[in-house]
Design a protein around this motif. Structure first.
Motif, PDB file in Angstrom:
ATOM      1  N   TYR A 175       0.831  -1.198   0.000  1.00 60.59           N
ATOM      2  CA  TYR A 175       0.000   0.000   0.000  1.00 60.59           C
ATOM      3  C   TYR A 175       0.875   1.261   0.000  1.00 60.59           C
ATOM      4  O   TYR A 175       0.646   2.197  -0.771  1.00 60.59           O
ATOM      5  N   ALA A 176       1.888   1.251   0.852  1.00 62.03           N
ATOM      6  CA  ALA A 176       2.771   2.422   0.947  1.00 62.03           C
ATOM      7  C   ALA A 176       3.536   2.630  -0.365  1.00 62.03           C
ATOM      8  O   ALA A 176       3.689   3.755  -0.839  1.00 62.03           O
ATOM      9  N   TYR A 177       3.992   1.543  -0.954  1.00 62.92           N
ATOM     10  CA  TYR A 177       4.720   1.636  -2.222  1.00 62.92           C
ATOM     11  C   TYR A 177       3.822   2.228  -3.320  1.00 62.92           C
ATOM     12  O   TYR A 177       4.208   3.157  -4.037  1.00 62.92           O
ATOM     13  N   LEU A 178       2.614   1.694  -3.423  1.00 58.48           N
ATOM     14  CA  LEU A 178       1.695   2.163  -4.471  1.00 58.48           C
ATOM     15  C   LEU A 178       1.349   3.634  -4.287  1.00 58.48           C
ATOM     16  O   LEU A 178       1.266   4.394  -5.260  1.00 58.48           O
ATOM     17  N   THR A 179       1.154   4.030  -3.033  1.00 59.23           N
ATOM     18  CA  THR A 179       0.833   5.433  -2.750  1.00 59.23           C
ATOM     19  C   THR A 179       1.971   6.329  -3.238  1.00 59.23           C
ATOM     20  O   THR A 179       1.736   7.389  -3.820  1.00 59.23           O
ATOM     21  N   GLU A 180       3.200   5.868  -3.021  1.00 58.65           N
ATOM     22  CA  GLU A 180       4.353   6.660  -3.439  1.00 58.65           C
ATOM     23  C   GLU A 180       4.461   6.710  -4.963  1.00 58.65           C
ATOM     24  O   GLU A 180       4.761   7.755  -5.537  1.00 58.65           O
ATOM     25  N   VAL A 181       4.206   5.582  -5.610  1.00 55.76           N
ATOM     26  CA  VAL A 181       4.266   5.549  -7.078  1.00 55.76           C
ATOM     27  C   VAL A 181       3.231   6.508  -7.662  1.00 55.76           C
ATOM     28  O   VAL A 181       3.517   7.277  -8.574  1.00 55.76           O
ATOM     29  N   ARG A 182       2.054   6.465  -7.095  1.00 53.85           N
ATOM     30  CA  ARG A 182       1.001   7.346  -7.604  1.00 53.85           C
ATOM     31  C   ARG A 182       1.387   8.819  -7.424  1.00 53.85           C
ATOM     32  O   ARG A 182       1.226   9.644  -8.321  1.00 53.85           O
ATOM     33  N   LYS A 183       1.939   9.135  -6.269  1.00 49.37           N
ATOM     34  CA  LYS A 183       2.363  10.504  -6.002  1.00 49.37           C
ATOM     35  C   LYS A 183       3.416  10.930  -7.029  1.00 49.37           C
ATOM     36  O   LYS A 183       3.351  12.012  -7.602  1.00 49.37           O
ATOM     37  N   LEU A 184       4.345  10.027  -7.256  1.00 51.98           N
ATOM     38  CA  LEU A 184       5.454  10.315  -8.161  1.00 51.98           C
ATOM     39  C   LEU A 184       4.962  10.564  -9.593  1.00 51.98           C
ATOM     40  O   LEU A 184       5.343  11.550 -10.227  1.00 51.98           O
ATOM     41  N   VAL A 185       4.112   9.701 -10.110  1.00 57.36           N
ATOM     42  CA  VAL A 185       3.670   9.878 -11.500  1.00 57.36           C
ATOM     43  C   VAL A 185       2.797  11.125 -11.642  1.00 57.36           C
ATOM     44  O   VAL A 185       2.784  11.768 -12.696  1.00 57.36           O
ATOM     45  N   ARG A 186       2.108  11.477 -10.552  1.00 58.75           N
ATOM     46  CA  ARG A 186       1.327  12.718 -10.601  1.00 58.75           C
ATOM     47  C   ARG A 186       2.235  13.941 -10.574  1.00 58.75           C
ATOM     48  O   ARG A 186       1.999  14.914 -11.288  1.00 58.75           O
ATOM     49  N   TYR A 187       3.258  13.907  -9.749  1.00 60.63           N
ATOM     50  CA  TYR A 187       4.207  15.023  -9.723  1.00 60.63           C
ATOM     51  C   TYR A 187       4.888  15.168 -11.073  1.00 60.63           C
ATOM     52  O   TYR A 187       5.156  16.272 -11.527  1.00 60.63           O
ATOM     53  N   ASN A 194      -5.302   7.441 -11.466  1.00 62.16           N
ATOM     54  CA  ASN A 194      -6.620   7.024 -10.980  1.00 62.16           C
ATOM     55  C   ASN A 194      -6.814   5.523 -11.131  1.00 62.16           C
ATOM     56  O   ASN A 194      -7.107   5.034 -12.206  1.00 62.16           O
ATOM     57  N   MET A 195      -6.660   4.819 -10.032  1.00 60.37           N
ATOM     58  CA  MET A 195      -6.772   3.363 -10.090  1.00 60.37           C
ATOM     59  C   MET A 195      -8.208   2.946 -10.401  1.00 60.37           C
ATOM     60  O   MET A 195      -8.433   1.946 -11.074  1.00 60.37           O
ATOM     61  N   GLU A 196      -9.148   3.725  -9.895  1.00 60.01           N
ATOM     62  CA  GLU A 196     -10.555   3.383 -10.125  1.00 60.01           C
ATOM     63  C   GLU A 196     -10.915   3.467 -11.605  1.00 60.01           C
ATOM     64  O   GLU A 196     -11.736   2.717 -12.103  1.00 60.01           O
ATOM     65  N   GLU A 197     -10.281   4.371 -12.339  1.00 57.69           N
ATOM     66  CA  GLU A 197     -10.554   4.490 -13.776  1.00 57.69           C
ATOM     67  C   GLU A 197      -9.629   3.598 -14.590  1.00 57.69           C
ATOM     68  O   GLU A 197      -9.684   3.597 -15.818  1.00 57.69           O
ATOM     69  N   GLY A 198      -8.744   2.915 -13.912  1.00 58.48           N
ATOM     70  CA  GLY A 198      -7.871   1.975 -14.611  1.00 58.48           C
ATOM     71  C   GLY A 198      -6.614   2.594 -15.193  1.00 58.48           C
ATOM     72  O   GLY A 198      -5.889   1.934 -15.934  1.00 58.48           O
ATOM     73  N   SER A 199      -6.325   3.855 -14.868  1.00 61.76           N
ATOM     74  CA  SER A 199      -5.095   4.414 -15.438  1.00 61.76           C
ATOM     75  C   SER A 199      -3.870   4.029 -14.616  1.00 61.76           C
ATOM     76  O   SER A 199      -2.747   4.286 -15.020  1.00 61.76           O
ATOM     77  N   LEU A 200      -4.093   3.424 -13.470  1.00 54.96           N
ATOM     78  CA  LEU A 200      -2.981   2.813 -12.721  1.00 54.96           C
ATOM     79  C   LEU A 200      -3.497   1.435 -12.303  1.00 54.96           C
ATOM     80  O   LEU A 200      -4.515   1.339 -11.620  1.00 54.96           O
ATOM     81  N   ARG A 201      -2.827   0.397 -12.776  1.00 56.34           N
ATOM     82  CA  ARG A 201      -3.287  -0.966 -12.453  1.00 56.34           C
ATOM     83  C   ARG A 201      -2.146  -1.735 -11.813  1.00 56.34           C
ATOM     84  O   ARG A 201      -0.984  -1.449 -12.084  1.00 56.34           O
ATOM     85  N   CYS A 202      -2.488  -2.698 -11.010  1.00 60.86           N
ATOM     86  CA  CYS A 202      -1.427  -3.407 -10.292  1.00 60.86           C
ATOM     87  C   CYS A 202      -1.749  -4.890 -10.160  1.00 60.86           C
ATOM     88  O   CYS A 202      -2.866  -5.259  -9.817  1.00 60.86           O
ATOM     89  N   ASP A 203      -0.781  -5.721 -10.489  1.00 63.07           N
ATOM     90  CA  ASP A 203      -0.873  -7.160 -10.220  1.00 63.07           C
ATOM     91  C   ASP A 203       0.124  -7.474  -9.119  1.00 63.07           C
ATOM     92  O   ASP A 203       1.226  -6.921  -9.098  1.00 63.07           O
ATOM     93  N   ALA A 204      -0.286  -8.360  -8.219  1.00 60.61           N
ATOM     94  CA  ALA A 204       0.601  -8.691  -7.091  1.00 60.61           C
ATOM     95  C   ALA A 204       1.054 -10.144  -7.188  1.00 60.61           C
ATOM     96  O   ALA A 204       0.237 -11.045  -7.371  1.00 60.61           O
ATOM     97  N   ASN A 205       2.369 -10.356  -7.092  1.00 58.37           N
ATOM     98  CA  ASN A 205       2.930 -11.708  -7.024  1.00 58.37           C
ATOM     99  C   ASN A 205       3.249 -11.981  -5.567  1.00 58.37           C
ATOM    100  O   ASN A 205       3.987 -11.219  -4.933  1.00 58.37           O
ATOM    101  N   ILE A 206       2.679 -13.057  -5.060  1.00 62.98           N
ATOM    102  CA  ILE A 206       2.764 -13.292  -3.615  1.00 62.98           C
ATOM    103  C   ILE A 206       3.219 -14.723  -3.335  1.00 62.98           C
ATOM    104  O   ILE A 206       2.724 -15.665  -3.948  1.00 62.98           O
TER     105      ILE A 206
END
Ligand code: ADP
Ligand code: MG
Length: 487
Positions: A175-187, A194-206
């Motif tokens: 969560y913290a990583y994604l928040t930072e990535v989003r901040k960075l690409v916006r800056y 906007n993850m809800e609109e699909g402009s930022l998508r994420c797959d997790a390997n666990i």
């Protein structure tokens, strides 16, 4: 949960790698001049290139390369000089060409890292690679009751895929990583995030493994999470599921799973045995793209100030608390407003309080963003100056002057404070006469005060304040009353 039960989970550690796709804010698509906008009428931005008609040729979008380089610089990645593109072949209804043009062996960025702020520490997530590629179209399963409809507007939209090393250890860290990535690409202004609109998508390997183990467990890939919270929830669910399986003596199947947000669990989509063989090969229709050091330098020179740097300035130079600094930095537009404001006032602490206090409250109440705020930072600075010089009280400024100034921004704060009769009385001659009047009313209280009942000071101050109709400067008033009493 009983302690014994908990300890089963404590035996394991979690290993997570994230793959994020960010949709770039370019005007046109990755390999054609079709418009890359969101929300256009279905199948309107689809030229023969997007549709992959025979004989058509792709052309690289220069801006997309620039955006990739911007991000690469921001995360301290190595940026490749010779970039090749590759065909990834697979058949899908919303992939008209029958292949995706992506980068395979020569991603534009390798290495680098993202630093994310967590409550109690800084998290460093190392990156494996960032590469350029195009999006597919969209299959719509829920519009027609019988058919799947295909909208190819999104086909060919530029994407960057950001792949992390398996460095992440929990849903909270993800969560913290994604928040930072989003901040960075916006800056950087390269993606709206906007993850809800699909402009930022994420797959997790666990995967999970026993603590201290040198060998990773088998990984499961989870898709279809449309918010950061859901990524965290999916990871939390998956970790528990995998540990439970191992504890029950079963094996983890290498598979792709989907997250079901309603039931808060993941379910199997396909197993890795059916994994695609994409038959990658170098894209014959595109020349390699060369990124020179000169080009990188020119982009570096124009990079905006990034969140990390702002954090340092706010905490070290302006001496704001880390909490305040993070609040201000969270949104680029808010930070920009604050940056402008501190050009007009030397009182950075007060500036931060104004932006996060009255300004934020005003905007929240009206569901506005700071970009829609009509009062310029210079005006807020005027208010701060009035407070700092003792002319207007804090309360009067935030409750009366500020809302009035928003309505009449053409006036100066001082003008308006005068019109609204908010100017504090700091004329000590007049104030002194109020003090004398107040003291004259209660001669016996003065004796009590002098005999040690110092709490009476407040009573006298209140009386003077009343006489001044609330306009006395409280600091000055306190001092004056005290001095007079002790004469
Ligand atoms: P694949 O070949 O399945 O695409 P990659 O090696 O390319 O796998 O890795 C994809 C992502 O999975 C990367 O983010 C990587 O860090 C992560 N990853 C790799 N192995 C594991 C593992 N055992 N557990 C969790 N994540 C992993
Ligand atoms: Mg891979």
């Amino acid at each position: 949960m009983p302690l014994l039960y908990m300890s089963v989970y404590n035996k394991y550690e979690t290993v997570i790698g994230l793959e994020c796709h960010i949709q770039l804010l370019t005007k046109t698509k990755m390999y054609s001049s079709d418009v890359a906008e969101y929300g256009a009428l279905p199948n309107t931005n689809v030229s023969v290139i997007t549709l992959g008609h025979p004989g058509t040729l792709p052309v690289i979008n220069k801006r997309a390369v620039e955006f990739a380089v911007k991000l690469g610089i921001a995360v301290n990645a190595n940026i490749r000089e010779e970039n090749q593109f590759a065909r990834k072949n697979y058949f899908y209804a919303d992939l008209p060409k029958g292949y995706q043009i992506t980068q395979d062996k020569t991603p534009i960025c390798t290495g680098g890292y993202v630093l994310a702020k967590m409550k109690d520490r800084e998290l460093r997530v190392n990156l494996t690679r960032i590469h350029m590629e195009e999006d597919s179209g969209k299959s719509q399963h829920d519009i027609d009751p019988f058919e799947t409809l295909v909208d190819l507007n999104r086909a060919g939209t530029p994407l960057l895929e950001i792949v992390t090393e398996p460095d992440i250890k929990s849903g909270e860290e993800a969560y913290a990583y994604l928040t930072e990535v989003r901040k960075l690409v916006r800056y950087l202004d390269i993606c709206d995030g906007n993850m809800e609109e699909g402009s930022l998508r994420c797959d997790a390997n666990i995967s999970v493994m026993l603590k201290g183990s040198k060998v990773f467990g088998k990984k499961v890939e989870v898709k279809n999470m449309n918010s950061f919270r859901n990524v965290q929830r999916a990871i939390d669910f998956e970790v528990k599921r995998q540990i439970d399986l191992i504890e029950a003596g079963e094996e983890i199947a290498g598979e792709t799973r989907s997250f079901d947000a309603v039931n808060d669990k993941t379910f199997s989509m396909r197993s890795k045995e059916n994994a695609n063989d994409y038959r990658y090969f170098p894209e014959p229709d595109l020349q390699p793209v060369y990124v020179t050091q000169e080009y990188i330098n020119s982009i570096k020179a124009n990079l905006p100030v990034l969140p990390d740097e702002l954090f340092k300035i706010y905490t070290k130079e302006y001496k704001l608390s880390e909490y305040d600094a993070l609040q201000l930095i969270d949104r680029k537009e808010v930070a920009a407003y604050f940056n402008e404001l501190v050009k007009h006032t030397g009182n950075q602490k007060s500036a931060a309080n104004w932006v996060m206090g009255p300004v934020k409250a005003y905007l929240n109440e009206r569901a506005l963003t700071i970009l829609q705020f009509t009062l310029s930072p210079a005006k807020i600075a005027e208010i701060i100056a009035l407070i700092d010089s003792g002319k207007v009280s804090n309360t009067a400024a935030s409750q009366t002057l500020f809302p009035a100034l928003v309505k009449q921004p053409e006036k100066t704060a001082e003008q308006l404070a005068k019109e609204l009769d908010l100017l504090q009385n700091s004329n000590s001659g007049e104030l002194q006469s109020f003090v004398d009047q107040a003291l004259a009313k209660y001669p016996e209280k003065i004796t009590e005060y002098k005999n040690g009942k110092v709490t009476l000071l407040g009573m006298f101050v209140g009386e003077v304040m009343r006489l001044s109709k609330g306009k006395a400067d409280p600091k000055l008033l306190n001092q004056l009353v005290k001095e007079t009493l002790e004469k």
